[in-house]
Design a protein around this motif. Structure first.
Motif, short mmCIF file in Angstrom:
data_model
loop_
_atom_site.label_atom_id
_atom_site.label_comp_id
_atom_site.label_asym_id
_atom_site.label_seq_id
_atom_site.Cartn_x
_atom_site.Cartn_y
_atom_site.Cartn_z
N PHE A 56 41.09 26.67 49.66
CA PHE A 56 40.99 28.05 49.21
C PHE A 56 39.93 28.09 48.13
N ALA A 57 38.81 28.70 48.43
CA ALA A 57 37.73 28.82 47.45
C ALA A 57 38.18 29.76 46.34
N TYR A 58 37.92 29.39 45.10
CA TYR A 58 38.33 30.22 43.97
C TYR A 58 37.80 31.64 44.07
N ILE A 61 40.04 33.80 46.30
CA ILE A 61 41.43 34.04 45.90
C ILE A 61 41.48 35.38 45.16
N THR A 62 42.25 36.31 45.71
CA THR A 62 42.35 37.63 45.10
C THR A 62 43.58 37.75 44.20
N SER A 63 44.60 36.95 44.50
CA SER A 63 45.81 37.01 43.69
C SER A 63 46.62 35.74 43.91
N ILE A 64 47.40 35.40 42.90
CA ILE A 64 48.30 34.25 43.02
C ILE A 64 49.60 34.63 42.33
N TYR A 78 46.88 34.52 47.75
CA TYR A 78 46.25 35.54 48.59
C TYR A 78 44.75 35.29 48.53
N ALA A 79 44.17 34.98 49.69
CA ALA A 79 42.74 34.67 49.73
C ALA A 79 42.12 35.18 51.03
N ALA A 80 41.03 35.90 50.90
CA ALA A 80 40.27 36.40 52.05
C ALA A 80 41.17 37.07 53.08
N GLY A 81 42.09 37.88 52.61
CA GLY A 81 42.98 38.62 53.51
C GLY A 81 44.14 37.81 54.06
#
Length: 147
Positions: A56-58, A61-64, A78-81
């Motif tokens: 998962f590229a930083y 990542i939209t949310s953790i 949550y990453a790239a949808g």
């Protein structure tokens, strides 16, 4: 615990990539190692016959989020949808890992290099006569080389 995944790390890590934090967990029913590096977050699961790696590229990542129970916790990335749920992490490790990733993303997004903005700054200096055409071209080339 996770000896197979730790042994596999050198072949998985990129050049100049450094492990910052790691913990055990389960992802898609595979028991493995969740690793946060200076470049990305990686889940590694190694069995006798297979190696599974998901990263998962930083910047994707939209949310953790994390949750904890009495003994174990979970992390959701949550990453790239997509939504990745890593479960069965030791309670304090889940919180520590999620907070580390959140802080790393926050710190890096504030310092993110924006080529367009930097070139616009140079163009403004050129317009103001602070630098000449040759200096502008040299500085622009250096900025592009950074990418």
């Amino acid at each position: 615990m996770n000896k197979k995944e730790i042994k596999a790390l050198p072949e998985i890590l990129w050049q100049d990539e450094v492990v910052k934090k790691a913990c055990s967990g389960t992802y898609k029913l595979d028991i493995g190692l969740l690793v946060a590096t200076n470049k990305r977050v990686i889940f590694i699961s190694k069995t006798l016959f297979s190696l599974k790696v998901e990263d998962f590229a930083y910047d994707k990542i939209t949310s953790i989020e994390y949750s904890t129970g009495m003994i174990f916790g979970d992390i959701v990335i949550y990453a790239a949808g997509n939504k990745a749920e890593i479960e069965d992490i030791v309670k304090h490790d889940a919180k520590d890992m999620a907070e580390f990733i959140r802080a790393f993303i926050s710190n890096n997004s504030e310092n993110e290099f924006d080529l367009t903005k930097e070139i616009e700054k140079l163009a403004k200096l050129k317009e103001q006569g602070v630098i000449n055409d040759d200096e502008f071209a040299q500085m622009k080339a250096k900025l592009i080389a950074k990418m």
